[in-house]
Scaffold this active site. Sequence first.
Site, PDB file in Angstrom:
ATOM      1  N   GLU A 172       0.810  -1.223   0.000  1.00 19.22           N
ATOM      2  CA  GLU A 172       0.000   0.000   0.000  1.00 19.22           C
ATOM      3  C   GLU A 172       0.846   1.278   0.000  1.00 19.22           C
ATOM      4  O   GLU A 172       0.491   2.256  -0.652  1.00 19.22           O
ATOM      5  CB  GLU A 172      -0.900  -0.027   1.240  1.00 19.22           C
ATOM      6  N   ASP A 173       1.958   1.275   0.721  1.00 17.67           N
ATOM      7  CA  ASP A 173       2.693   2.526   0.967  1.00 17.67           C
ATOM      8  C   ASP A 173       4.124   2.574   0.451  1.00 17.67           C
ATOM      9  O   ASP A 173       4.840   3.537   0.717  1.00 17.67           O
ATOM     10  CB  ASP A 173       2.711   2.820   2.471  1.00 17.67           C
TER      11      ASP A 173
END
Length: 187
Positions: free
Chosen positions: A72-73
């Site tokens: 996700e990051d």
Amino acid sequence: MGYKNRLTEGESAVLLIALEFASDKHRDQKRRDRAGTPYIHHPIKVAQTLWNPGRIRNVHVLAAAVLHDTIEDTDTTCEELNSLFGSEITELVKEVSDDKTLPKTERKRRQIINAPYKSRGAKLIKLADKICNLDDILHAPPADWSGRRCHEYVTWSADVVSGLRGVNPALEAVYDRIFAMLLKYYE
């Protein structure tokens, strides 16, 4: 100390490799608190929350907790995770990852809607993640968040957690305790 409180040598190696990988991937990221805490503290805290008080000893769940924000990051791909950690850990990380191509409001809506349908491992990770996020709001909130923004996150988290209930009573009790404190504080 009984066997259920220990990891085998191979399991320990998987967890240490996950810690090294996540540390490298998150190396330039900071939490949004005033201190600018290194981001890696968050995934470690999620895994620690699963270990105790959650009493989770499944190395796949613990490693996925450490890795839960890498897709996700960071620039991490599913293929990269799969080659290093196998399909079970990769699937757990995918299952708890938001699709960052969607607007934030849609991502938040999907977390609420999809929570009841997650696997047990993903529910555990999501619940520990929400506990850690609430604990951060309580002790070191994002520097740029108003009281209203904190309150909105706290109440939204309850909607997500309602779909995770039944997976681990000990974790749910910790969530409920922190939630109650924050609700009083941000009323």
